[in-house]
Design a protein around this motif. Structure first.
Motif, PDB file in Angstrom:
ATOM      1  N   MET A   1      39.220  32.862  38.036  1.00  9.78           N
ATOM      2  CA  MET A   1      38.462  33.520  36.985  1.00  9.78           C
ATOM      3  C   MET A   1      39.152  34.817  36.572  1.00  9.78           C
ATOM      4  O   MET A   1      39.231  35.106  35.390  1.00  9.78           O
ATOM      5  N   GLU A   2      39.606  35.572  37.578  1.00 11.77           N
ATOM      6  CA  GLU A   2      40.263  36.842  37.269  1.00 11.77           C
ATOM      7  C   GLU A   2      41.513  36.613  36.436  1.00 11.77           C
ATOM      8  O   GLU A   2      41.830  37.408  35.557  1.00 11.77           O
ATOM      9  N   GLU A   3      42.216  35.505  36.704  1.00 13.75           N
ATOM     10  CA  GLU A   3      43.429  35.171  35.963  1.00 13.75           C
ATOM     11  C   GLU A   3      43.150  35.026  34.475  1.00 13.75           C
ATOM     12  O   GLU A   3      44.001  35.310  33.635  1.00 13.75           O
ATOM     13  N   PHE A   4      41.922  34.606  34.138  1.00 15.37           N
ATOM     14  CA  PHE A   4      41.539  34.414  32.747  1.00 15.37           C
ATOM     15  C   PHE A   4      40.689  35.557  32.208  1.00 15.37           C
ATOM     16  O   PHE A   4      40.106  35.458  31.134  1.00 15.37           O
ATOM     17  N   GLU A  11      25.474  35.343  39.128  1.00 13.48           N
ATOM     18  CA  GLU A  11      25.195  33.934  38.850  1.00 13.48           C
ATOM     19  C   GLU A  11      26.365  33.047  39.266  1.00 13.48           C
ATOM     20  O   GLU A  11      26.167  31.945  39.773  1.00 13.48           O
ATOM     21  N   HIS A  12      27.607  33.528  39.048  1.00 16.72           N
ATOM     22  CA  HIS A  12      28.785  32.770  39.486  1.00 16.72           C
ATOM     23  C   HIS A  12      28.780  32.640  41.011  1.00 16.72           C
ATOM     24  O   HIS A  12      29.014  31.555  41.550  1.00 16.72           O
ATOM     25  N   HIS A  13      28.525  33.764  41.691  1.00 17.06           N
ATOM     26  CA  HIS A  13      28.491  33.740  43.153  1.00 17.06           C
ATOM     27  C   HIS A  13      27.391  32.801  43.645  1.00 17.06           C
ATOM     28  O   HIS A  13      27.581  32.070  44.621  1.00 17.06           O
ATOM     29  N   CYS A  14      26.271  32.824  42.961  1.00 13.95           N
ATOM     30  CA  CYS A  14      25.156  31.954  43.319  1.00 13.95           C
ATOM     31  C   CYS A  14      25.575  30.488  43.233  1.00 13.95           C
ATOM     32  O   CYS A  14      25.261  29.686  44.118  1.00 13.95           O
TER      33      CYS A  14
END
Length: 186
Positions: A1-4, A11-14
């Motif tokens: 995700m960080e790359e983009f 919510e992503h972590h969830c």
């Protein structure tokens, strides 16, 4: 995700914790949630993990997760998660703790909100709540549900998720649905 250039949200972590939990990788999900620090102070993350503990009968981990979850949401009550913890205990047949959690809920005045669903049909959004009969087409909806329930209980009903040759045109299932709907409308 960080790359983009996408910043991970709670919510992503969830979602990641939920996926790990569904895969039975509860210890990994727990370590991820703990490792988030302040970013992990999100009830959905810990609630997803608690649900996985119930599914995989991990009562001891479930108790630790519930402690963390209730610490995060102590001012909001989180009645639904108390019910989930009670269900973790019930899955283990630990009736004393089921009673303890339910008693605590009563003493604190916690009540779980009824479940609800939404469906978009055309330009209209329809909301349905558990035991709610106020929808203007309630009679038709329940007639269709009764018809579907009867069809699913009939001998030879195929419960597989794989499409059969007769499903390729989808006329069979759609005509069945139309028939059920029309039957409910009369």
């Amino acid at each position: 995700m960080e790359e983009f250039g996408v910043v991970a949200t709670p919510e992503h972590h969830c979602c990641v914790v939920d996926l790990l939990g569904r895969a039975g990788r509860l210890e990994e999900a727990y370590e991820l949630a703990k490792g988030l620090g302040d970013d992990g102070n999100y009830a959905g993350i810990w609630g997803s993990l608690l649900a996985a503990c119930r599914v995989h009968c991990k009562m001891e981990l479930g108790e630790s997760v519930a402690d963390r979850l209730f610490e995060i949401g102590k001012e909001r009550g989180l009645a639904g998660y108390h019910v989930l913890l009670s269900n973790v205990y019930a899955a283990e047949r630990n009736w004393d703790n089921v009673d303890r959690v339910r008693k605590e809920m009563r003493e604190r005045g916690l009540r779980k909100e009824p479940g609800s669903s939404w469906i978009q049909v055309g330009d209209w959004s329809h909301r349905f709540m558990s035991r709610d009969e106020s929808h203007p087409e309630n009679d038709q909806i329940y007639a269709m549900l009764r018809g579907l329930a009867l069809e699913m209980k009939s001998p030879g009903y195929d419960t597989t998720l794989e499409p059969s040759d007769s499903d390729s045109t989808s006329s069979s299932s759609s005509s069945s649905m139309t028939t059920l709907w029309d039957a409910g409308a009369t």
